[in-house]
Design a protein around this motif. Structure first.
Motif, PDB file in Angstrom:
ATOM      1  N   MET A 327      16.539 126.849 -37.858  1.00 48.55           N
ATOM      2  CA  MET A 327      17.712 127.641 -38.192  1.00 48.55           C
ATOM      3  C   MET A 327      17.863 127.866 -39.692  1.00 48.55           C
ATOM      4  O   MET A 327      18.193 128.968 -40.133  1.00 48.55           O
ATOM      5  N   ARG A 328      17.631 126.829 -40.504  1.00 47.62           N
ATOM      6  CA  ARG A 328      17.832 126.967 -41.939  1.00 47.62           C
ATOM      7  C   ARG A 328      16.859 127.996 -42.528  1.00 47.62           C
ATOM      8  O   ARG A 328      17.260 128.865 -43.319  1.00 47.62           O
ATOM      9  N   ASN A 331      17.747 131.555 -41.288  1.00 50.69           N
ATOM     10  CA  ASN A 331      18.898 132.134 -41.993  1.00 50.69           C
ATOM     11  C   ASN A 331      18.502 132.685 -43.361  1.00 50.69           C
ATOM     12  O   ASN A 331      18.987 133.735 -43.795  1.00 50.69           O
ATOM     13  N   MET A 334      16.749 135.884 -42.758  1.00 52.13           N
ATOM     14  CA  MET A 334      17.703 136.913 -42.350  1.00 52.13           C
ATOM     15  C   MET A 334      18.414 137.511 -43.560  1.00 52.13           C
ATOM     16  O   MET A 334      18.683 138.715 -43.606  1.00 52.13           O
ATOM     17  N   ILE A 335      18.712 136.675 -44.555  1.00 54.28           N
ATOM     18  CA  ILE A 335      19.321 137.189 -45.795  1.00 54.28           C
ATOM     19  C   ILE A 335      18.378 138.174 -46.474  1.00 54.28           C
ATOM     20  O   ILE A 335      18.792 139.231 -46.973  1.00 54.28           O
ATOM     21  N   GLN A 408      15.855 136.119 -29.464  1.00 58.20           N
ATOM     22  CA  GLN A 408      16.608 134.881 -29.580  1.00 58.20           C
ATOM     23  C   GLN A 408      17.065 134.362 -28.219  1.00 58.20           C
ATOM     24  O   GLN A 408      17.347 133.166 -28.058  1.00 58.20           O
TER      25      GLN A 408
END
Length: 517
Positions: A327-328, A331, A334-335, A408
């Motif tokens: 997840m980290r 993310n 994704m940014i 996902q």
């Protein structure tokens, strides 16, 4: 409940607690729910109506609407209806007389330039023709008719004389003069002037001469005396007056164009959008060197499909990483995917122009690596390649996000189960994972394709002559040439093409298989 049971036992309708029939009470409650639901969605419906439905309807209307010729030259349009364009001869005196009156009013209202601009879309040079004539029409030598009528009877100089004649039964014998008088009265009312206090314009005397020279008999002493004197009047040729203003009025093609586009509804815009033209013989193909819109439509479809395909190839592995990394890290990636949304579209497009040009970053790197000679740098800008590269970069996030949202939702246990049953990595991906990600590919493809087919900013900057879309031509006609009818026709055709492709996609893939996660 007891009341309902008693009513049912007696064979009557079931009643609610308030004594009304149960069926009527349920219908009322359902109607109230529907009204509340409608009130909740009413703002959205109004917004969609004002920003989507009405503009599309206006576009469809503009693509066939053609009021300007009939409104600016009403009398000319009526007289031209009987003219045979195949005779290759100029129109008769009735047309010239009607055109003289129409041009006088059009010049006073400053409408002749708009008319010339409209007809110039169909025949080059008509715009300047109307402008020059509008400046001259008020100075035609038709004042000789005014002088002769006034010399015959000084009462003809008074507008009241025309009013008394043309507001009575005598108007039937003077149709052209009566129509010109009625229009002149309306014009003075528009200007806030009193018609009986104005000088009689020359075109009214010209119209009176035209009618009296043709009228078999007239009543009244003033008209009878004028009719008897008219055969001896000094005359002025209206065709020669217009020829002095501009000799192009002697070209029958100009009159053919006016006649051809006199109806209030025309297929001429769609004919032009399809590389054809409206002629007196019907719709005909344009010369090959004038056929540009078919090429633009084909190029737009081809490049939109290429951009969609390149977005699929680049977005799929990125979306897979986003869906399967911790997840980290996901993310953070994704940014980076969303970062382009925070940068101006013009900045991103201009950056590609700098990078792809022959003296740009990419060519410099290729020369430094020895892959390209310094005198043979690659041409990657102002062509289709530059447009595809720049638009792929701009539209890539719109493909990644739908894919990621679907991937996902795919449980990773499915792949492990497939491998435990003996499948290779490729087989597990192709047979198990990929089919479940197809809805995301479909959603992203539709989104990217529709955005790409209507893009015009990026192709305008990096496309040059060979990398522009049909949307660039639409924007040109709206903002530069002001040919809104042709722009509306091109937009309508583009809308129909998108709807047909959407229908074909639904038949082949199925729109129900498109998901956003």
């Amino acid at each position: 409940m007891a009341d309902a049971s008693v009513s049912e036992a007696k064979g009557g309708p079931m009643l609610a607690a308030d004594g009304t029939p149960l069926k009527k009470s349920l219908s009322r409650a359902l109607r109230r729910q529907k009204m509340r639901a409608l009130a909740l969605i009413a703002p959205l419906l109004v917004f969609v109506l004002l920003t989507f439905v009405l503009p599309i309807g206006d576009m469809l209307l503009r693509s066939i609407k053609n009021d300007i010729v009939a409104e600016t030259l009403p009398a000319t349009v009526v007289e031209l209806a009987d003219w045979d364009p195949e005779a290759e001869a100029l129109p008769g005196d009735d047309v010239w007389m009607a055109f003289y009156v129409d041009m006088w009013f059009a010049s006073e209202r400053k409408e002749h330039t708009r008319l010339g601009t409209r007809l110039n879309y169909e025949q080059t040079g008509v715009s300047s023709l109307f402008r020059k004539t509008g400046r001259r029409v008020d100075r035609f030598d038709t004042d000789v008719y005014a002088d002769q009528f006034v010399a015959l009877d000084a009462a003809w100089e008074n507008p009241a004389t025309f009013a008394s004649l043309l507001d009575s039964d005598a108007a039937d014998a003077l149709p052209v003069t009566a129509d010109a008088w009625a229009r002149w009265k309306d014009f003075n009312e528009e200007e806030g002037d009193k018609v009986l206090e104005e000088d009689v314009p020359d075109f009214l005397y010209t119209a009176l001469y035209h009618d009296l020279s043709k009228a078999p008999q007239v009543s009244g002493p003033a008209l009878s005396a004028a009719a008897a004197a008219v055969p001896g009047f000094e005359t002025v040729s209206l065709p020669e007056q217009f020829e002095d203003a501009d000799e192009d009025w002697m070209d029958p093609e100009v009159w053919k164009t006016i006649q051809l586009y006199s109806p209030r509804v025309t297929s001429g815009y769609f004919a032009n959008a399809a590389d054809m033209q409206l002629t007196p013989e019907g719709i005909q193909q344009r010369p090959e060197n004038e056929q540009i819109y078919g090429t633009l439509f084909k190029r737009t479809l081809f490049m939109s499909l290429m951009i969609t395909g390149s977005c699929i190839l680049l977005a799929y592995p990125v979306a897979w990483l986003l869906a399967n990394l911790p997840m980290r890290v996901a993310n953070l990636l994704m940014i980076l995917v969303l970062l382009p949304f925070w940068t101006s579209l013009l900045v991103r497009t201009s950056a590609w122009k700098v990078m792809l040009q022959q003296q740009g970053v990419i060519n410099d790197v290729l020369v430094w690596l020895g892959l390209v000679a310094d005198d043979a740098r690659l041409t990657m800008i102002n062509n289709q390649f530059g447009t595809i590269v720049a638009m792929t970069h701009i539209l890539l996030p719109f493909m990644i996000l739908p894919m990621y949202s679907v991937m996902q939702t795919i449980p990773p246990t499915y792949l492990r189960a497939a491998k435990s049953l003996g499948a290779t990595n490729w087989t597990a991906f192709w047979r198990v994972y990929f089919p479940q990600s197809v809805p995301g590919i479909g959603a992203g493809s539709i989104l990217v394709f529709i955005l790409a087919i209507g893009y015009y900013i990026t192709p305008e900057i990096v496309g040059g002559n060979t990398g522009t879309f049909i949307s660039n031509r639409i924007a040109y006609h709206i903002s530069s040439s002001l040919n809104w009818g042709l722009a509306a026709a091109l937009g309508t055709i583009l809308l129909v093409v998108v709807l047909v492709l959407y229908w074909a996609y639904d038949k082949i893939v199925g729109i129900d298989n498109v998901k956003l996660g």
